[in-house]
Design an enzyme around this catalytic site. Structure first.
Site, short mmCIF file in Angstrom:
data_model
loop_
_atom_site.label_atom_id
_atom_site.label_comp_id
_atom_site.label_asym_id
_atom_site.label_seq_id
_atom_site.Cartn_x
_atom_site.Cartn_y
_atom_site.Cartn_z
N ASP A 48 34.26 42.73 3.25
CA ASP A 48 33.95 44.36 3.27
C ASP A 48 35.14 45.01 3.43
O ASP A 48 35.75 45.15 4.28
CB ASP A 48 32.89 44.78 4.55
CG ASP A 48 32.57 46.00 4.41
OD1 ASP A 48 33.49 46.86 3.71
OD2 ASP A 48 31.71 46.64 5.15
N LYS B 157 35.31 53.34 -1.79
CA LYS B 157 36.09 54.66 -1.30
C LYS B 157 37.15 54.70 -2.38
O LYS B 157 37.13 55.60 -3.29
CB LYS B 157 36.59 54.37 0.07
CG LYS B 157 35.32 54.46 1.18
CD LYS B 157 35.92 54.23 2.59
CE LYS B 157 34.88 54.44 3.51
NZ LYS B 157 34.32 55.64 3.65
N PHE C 218 31.43 47.83 10.73
CA PHE C 218 30.48 48.75 10.27
C PHE C 218 30.44 48.65 8.90
O PHE C 218 31.41 48.55 8.14
CB PHE C 218 31.35 50.26 10.48
CG PHE C 218 30.26 51.32 9.92
CD1 PHE C 218 29.56 52.00 10.65
CD2 PHE C 218 30.69 51.80 8.75
CE1 PHE C 218 28.57 53.21 10.05
CE2 PHE C 218 29.86 52.90 7.92
CZ PHE C 218 29.04 53.45 8.76
#
Length: 380
Positions: free
Chosen positions: A210, A235, A130
């Site tokens: 990532d 994040k 994702f």
């Protein structure tokens, strides 16, 4: 006044209305407190109302909210310098989100090969990945449920099984995008990062990590080995505010030139102040090691419940038959907030500064939910 929901229906039904956070807990509009083991999906890594984060936000808000990137801002430069030092990097591009950090990495990888006089288009991605919600990142995510209705997708992306990734890298490969530990994909660690690194080196491809969800110490390490060419961060980086960063290795420092990429809000001064405070607390309080210790405790407790556990550090998933009813029970009965990682995994993303008692509370909540589910099944 209209009572119609003003939002487009992208999130479905949301079971709580939250009005405040304090420490590792959040308060709903009915006056009930919950233990937050989601952390805004790995964002609030220091919990809520952390005094250093709040002080940094207040101080910067009193100075300057926004300038665009037409001018230098001291706190923005300080954050970039901190990231360069942390990763021995060649340069940083600041943005607003994880998807933007990944988009920046994709553009940098393509531009790198173009400037070398041998353009490459192929991007390899792992199964269960994702990488974000933009059209390009939906393409890199490579799963039908995220792509349905959005075709035609940008070309050049191939989804490759984990055990075949290294062997699929060739002279045509521009870059490989990997999450060292996959978040939405079930907290699954990628099994052979070294093999992929070696194959990228052999064929001149770039390796992109990532680390949007798994980075900045959550898995118990700040610098995943082997080193990538590019890191995408977000994040936890913003301490609760929107902030992303694409961190490039020294040999990529001169790939972008003026006008090659940009962002109006990227590196917002207030978000940068919060990000800098987060990095300082992370280092000063040894929270990287704390994630390892608390993660080991949480894993031990979850495994004692008789469920398989995957992940690393404070990024763990308990593999179960059906996650939704367990998550609901944990929220409604035990007052613990967790989230799924697919239909068969309960994901735990606690704050780095959680207490041992709070870790036990999380595990106890899953234990109670499992007992309730078994009782309901045996009673049928």
């Amino acid at each position: 006044m209209s009572t119609q929901d003003p939002f487009l229906n992208t999130y479905g039904e949301r079971p709580l209305t939250l009005v405040r956070g304090s420490g590792r807990r959040v308060l709903d509009d009915q006056g009930r407190w919950y233990l937050d083991a989601i952390c805004g999906i790995a964002v609030n890594a220091l919990g809520h109302e952390h005094p250093r984060i709040l002080a940094a936000i207040a101080e910067q808000s009193g100075k300057l909210l926004h300038t665009s990137n037409l001018y230098h801002v001291p706190v923005q430069r300080e954050l970039a310098q901190a990231l360069v030092a942390l990763y021995d990097a060649g340069g940083v591009f600041l943005c607003n989100s994880g998807a933007e950090a990944n988009e920046s990495a994709l553009k940098l990888a393509r531009k790198y090969h173009y400037k070398r006089g041998a353009p490459r288009a192929e991007i390899l991605v792992a199964e269960h990945a994702f990488h974000g919600r933009t059209l390009a990142m939906v393409t890199l995510t490579g799963r039908d449920k995220y792509q349905e209705g959005y075709h035609p997708l940008p070309p050049g992306v191939r989804v490759v099984p984990d055990d075949q990734m290294a062997s699929e890298i060739s002279e045509a490969t521009c870059a490989v995008f990997l999450e060292p530990v996959r978040g939405e994909g079930g907290c699954l660690p990628f099994p052979d990062l070294q093999g992929v690194r070696d194959a990228c080196d052999a064929h001149g491809a770039l390796l992109v990590y990532d680390e949007i969800q798994c980075g900045l110490g959550r898995t118990g390490t700040l610098r995943v080995q082997p080193e990538p060419d590019i890191r995408a961060l977000a994040k936890a980086l913003g301490g609760g505010l929107p902030l992303g960063a694409m961190v490039a290795a020294p040999h990529l420092a001169d790939v972008f030139g003026p006008g090659d990429h940009g962002s109006t809000f990227g590196g917002n001064p207030v978000a940068c102040a919060a990000g800098l405070a987060f990095l300082q607390v992370l280092a000063e309080e040894g929270l990287e090691q704390r994630c390892t210790e608390l993660g080991a405790l949480l894993r031990e407790r979850l495994e004692a419940l008789g469920v398989p556990v995957v992940g690393q550090g404070l990024m763990l998933a308990a593999q179960v038959e059906a996650s939704a009813p367990l998550i609901q029970h944990m929220r409604e009965v035990s007052g613990v907030l967790v989230c799924p990682a697919g239909p068969n995994a309960v994901r735990f993303l606690p704050a780095f500064n959680s207490t041992e008692a709070e870790i036990h509370e999380m595990a106890d909540a899953l234990g109670a939910a499992l007992l309730a589910a078994r009782a309901a099944t045996s009673g049928r």
